[in-house]
Design a protein around this motif. Sequence first.
Motif, PDB file in Angstrom:
ATOM      1  N   ILE A  58       0.707  -1.119   0.093  1.00 58.57           N
ATOM      2  CA  ILE A  58      -0.099  -0.228  -0.046  1.00 58.57           C
ATOM      3  C   ILE A  58       0.897   0.988   0.051  1.00 58.57           C
ATOM      4  CG2 ILE A  58      -1.502   1.283   1.372  1.00 58.57           C
ATOM      5  CD1 ILE A  58      -2.852  -1.229   2.214  1.00 58.57           C
ATOM      6  N   ASP A  59       2.140   1.217   0.721  1.00 60.26           N
ATOM      7  CA  ASP A  59       2.911   2.398   1.053  1.00 60.26           C
ATOM      8  C   ASP A  59       3.443   2.743  -0.670  1.00 60.26           C
ATOM      9  OD1 ASP A  59       2.582   2.851   3.494  1.00 60.26           O
ATOM     10  OD2 ASP A  59       4.213   2.217   3.920  1.00 60.26           O
ATOM     11  N   ALA A  60       3.862   1.560  -1.334  1.00 59.78           N
ATOM     12  CA  ALA A  60       4.258   1.609  -2.718  1.00 59.78           C
ATOM     13  C   ALA A  60       3.441   2.063  -3.780  1.00 59.78           C
ATOM     14  CB  ALA A  60       4.948   0.127  -3.211  1.00 59.78           C
ATOM     15  N   LEU A  61       2.162   1.789  -3.424  1.00 63.03           N
ATOM     16  CA  LEU A  61       1.107   1.889  -4.786  1.00 63.03           C
ATOM     17  C   LEU A  61      -0.029   3.070  -4.304  1.00 63.03           C
ATOM     18  CD1 LEU A  61       0.339  -1.821  -5.789  1.00 63.03           C
ATOM     19  CD2 LEU A  61       1.974  -0.232  -6.736  1.00 63.03           C
ATOM     20  N   GLY A  62       0.365   3.511  -3.043  1.00 60.47           N
ATOM     21  CA  GLY A  62      -0.760   4.472  -2.637  1.00 60.47           C
ATOM     22  C   GLY A  62      -1.797   3.921  -2.073  1.00 60.47           C
ATOM     23  N   ARG A  63      -2.586   2.846  -2.695  1.00 59.39           N
ATOM     24  CA  ARG A  63      -3.804   2.087  -2.424  1.00 59.39           C
ATOM     25  C   ARG A  63      -3.993   0.915  -3.055  1.00 59.39           C
ATOM     26  NH1 ARG A  63      -8.821   2.083  -4.304  1.00 59.39           N
ATOM     27  NH2 ARG A  63     -10.450   2.019  -2.609  1.00 59.39           N
ATOM     28  N   VAL A  64      -4.510  -0.080  -2.412  1.00 58.70           N
ATOM     29  CA  VAL A  64      -4.718  -1.274  -3.053  1.00 58.70           C
ATOM     30  C   VAL A  64      -5.838  -1.812  -2.207  1.00 58.70           C
ATOM     31  CG1 VAL A  64      -3.264  -2.665  -1.431  1.00 58.70           C
ATOM     32  CG2 VAL A  64      -3.254  -3.448  -3.652  1.00 58.70           C
ATOM     33  N   GLU A  65      -6.627  -2.827  -3.202  1.00 59.97           N
ATOM     34  CA  GLU A  65      -7.651  -3.685  -2.813  1.00 59.97           C
ATOM     35  C   GLU A  65      -7.236  -4.977  -2.728  1.00 59.97           C
ATOM     36  OE1 GLU A  65     -10.671  -2.366  -1.946  1.00 59.97           O
ATOM     37  OE2 GLU A  65     -10.577  -0.470  -2.862  1.00 59.97           O
ATOM     38  N   VAL A  66      -7.685  -5.877  -1.910  1.00 57.41           N
ATOM     39  CA  VAL A  66      -7.197  -7.033  -1.701  1.00 57.41           C
ATOM     40  C   VAL A  66      -7.394  -7.825  -3.004  1.00 57.41           C
ATOM     41  CG1 VAL A  66      -7.989  -9.391  -0.678  1.00 57.41           C
ATOM     42  CG2 VAL A  66      -7.930  -7.203   0.824  1.00 57.41           C
TER      43      VAL A  66
END
Length: 87
Positions: A58-66
Motif C-alpha cells: 500500500i505504501d508503494a502503490l498508494g492504495r490497494v484492494e485485496v
Amino acid sequence: MIRWWRRRRRALVCRDAVELMTAYLEGALTARDRERLEAHLDACPHCSEYLAQLRVTIDALGRVEVDELPDETVDDLVELYRQWQAG
Ligand SMILES: [Zn+2]
C-alpha cells in the motif's frame, strides 16, 4: 476457564483476518473488529507477516484492494495458510 475465555472471544480465523486487513489499514474498522484483528495478529505470525507485506504494498502503490494484489502475493498467502493448517 479456558472454555469461558473462548466463548467470550471467538477466535478469528486467518481468512477473516485477511478480509479485515485493508479496512484496518485504512482505519475503517470498528473498535471491536480492530481489537479482534489485533488479538489474532498477536497470536498468528503468518497474518502479522501478511499485514506487514500489505502495508509495504500500500505504501508503494498508494492504495490497494485485496483483489488487486499481485497473484504471487495471494499465492504466498494461500501457501502460508496451508502450512499453518497442516502444522
Ligand atoms: Zn492468522
